[in-house]
Motif scaffolding. Structure first.
Motif, PDB file in Angstrom:
ATOM      1  N   LEU A  93       0.812  -1.214   0.000  1.00 55.46           N
ATOM      2  CA  LEU A  93       0.000   0.000   0.000  1.00 55.46           C
ATOM      3  C   LEU A  93       0.849   1.270   0.000  1.00 55.46           C
ATOM      4  CD1 LEU A  93      -2.867  -1.154   2.356  1.00 55.46           C
ATOM      5  CD2 LEU A  93      -3.078  -0.508  -0.054  1.00 55.46           C
ATOM      6  N   LEU A  98       1.026   1.476  -7.247  1.00 57.87           N
ATOM      7  CA  LEU A  98      -0.028   0.473  -7.102  1.00 57.87           C
ATOM      8  C   LEU A  98      -1.342   1.030  -7.647  1.00 57.87           C
ATOM      9  CD1 LEU A  98      -0.186  -2.386  -5.770  1.00 57.87           C
ATOM     10  CD2 LEU A  98      -1.116  -1.247  -3.760  1.00 57.87           C
ATOM     11  N   LYS A 103      -5.019  -1.423  -4.638  1.00 59.89           N
ATOM     12  CA  LYS A 103      -5.118  -0.809  -3.308  1.00 59.89           C
ATOM     13  C   LYS A 103      -6.403  -1.258  -2.623  1.00 59.89           C
ATOM     14  CE  LYS A 103      -2.310   3.253  -4.040  1.00 59.89           C
ATOM     15  NZ  LYS A 103      -2.253   4.702  -4.164  1.00 59.89           N
ATOM     16  N   ASP A 104      -7.496  -1.256  -3.385  1.00 58.88           N
ATOM     17  CA  ASP A 104      -8.770  -1.711  -2.821  1.00 58.88           C
ATOM     18  C   ASP A 104      -8.680  -3.169  -2.366  1.00 58.88           C
ATOM     19  OD1 ASP A 104      -9.891   0.762  -3.297  1.00 58.88           O
ATOM     20  OD2 ASP A 104     -10.975   0.139  -5.108  1.00 58.88           O
ATOM     21  N   TYR A 106      -5.950  -4.841  -1.439  1.00 60.99           N
ATOM     22  CA  TYR A 106      -5.129  -4.948  -0.223  1.00 60.99           C
ATOM     23  C   TYR A 106      -5.854  -4.388   0.998  1.00 60.99           C
ATOM     24  CZ  TYR A 106      -0.953  -6.772  -2.455  1.00 60.99           C
ATOM     25  OH  TYR A 106      -0.056  -7.584  -3.096  1.00 60.99           O
ATOM     26  N   ASN A 107      -6.543  -3.259   0.831  1.00 61.62           N
ATOM     27  CA  ASN A 107      -7.304  -2.720   1.965  1.00 61.62           C
ATOM     28  C   ASN A 107      -8.405  -3.687   2.381  1.00 61.62           C
ATOM     29  OD1 ASN A 107      -6.114  -0.229   2.747  1.00 61.62           O
ATOM     30  ND2 ASN A 107      -6.867   0.698   0.852  1.00 61.62           N
TER      31      ASN A 107
END
Length: 190
Positions: A93, A98, A103-104, A106-107
């Motif tokens: 992140l 990225l 990112k979505d 991983y979040n």
């Protein structure tokens, strides 16, 4: 997703407290006692790779012990392994290149892992209290969280930067499933 770090921090502190309270499990009344080789074999029928993982996790086990002790050891190992994903996801992140979709993912995975870690923390408390059957729902929740993360990352599985995290999620799911199998094996039969 702005609350993900807060949710993760709360879940991590609750789960960390749970593992501290879980201590080292003692034998549970009525749980079977067997050699670690037998417990690992019964917990992983026909799956040699997971059998060897089980044997590795037990590291110098007693000659024969209550299966609850093996289940607790496997559960603690799975619990501690979740931290590696959180570290890797945090590093990803921070990568400015990225994509928004990654990112979505991983979040979302950080949230999934927070759920899994809190659930596995509850498992460890229940196993330590010899409330083995009550832990099954929490195991299901932990495995479901890990599966959600695996699915999020599956689309990028062939991307070298994601492949390690994806494999880590699969490994965490395998370790958690092993702890679940050992806990089921520890349930008294009478």
């Amino acid at each position: 997703m702005k609350n993900t770090p807060v949710i993760f921090a709360v879940a991590l502190s609750l789960a960390t407290a749970a593992i501290r309270f879980a201590g080292s499990s003692e034998a549970c009344p009525g749980s079977p006692s067997m050699a670690v080789e037998d417990a690992c074999q019964k917990a992983t029928p026909g799956d040699r790779k997971t059998y060897w993982l089980c044997m590795k996790i037990m590291e110098a086990p007693p000659r024969e012990a209550d299966v609850t002790i093996y289940a607790a050891r496997a559960g603690k190992r799975a619990f501690l392994s979740y931290a590696a994903f959180n570290t890797e996801a945090g590093e990803q992140l921070r990568n400015k290149s990225l994509s928004g979709e990654m990112k979505d993912a991983y979040n979302g995975c950080l949230s999934d892992y927070a759920t899994a870690k809190a659930a596995l923390g509850a498992v460890l408390q229940k196993v330590d209290a010899c409330d083995l059957k009550a832990s099954f729902g929490d195991f299901d929740a932990a495995l479901a969280g890990l599966e959600r993360c695996r699915v999020r990352l599956a689309g990028w599985q062939n991307d070298v930067s994601v492949d390690l995290e994806y494999e880590g999620v699969v490994d965490d799911k395998t370790e958690t499933a092993l702890a679940y199998s050992l806990t089921r094996l520890a349930v008294p039969t009478s």
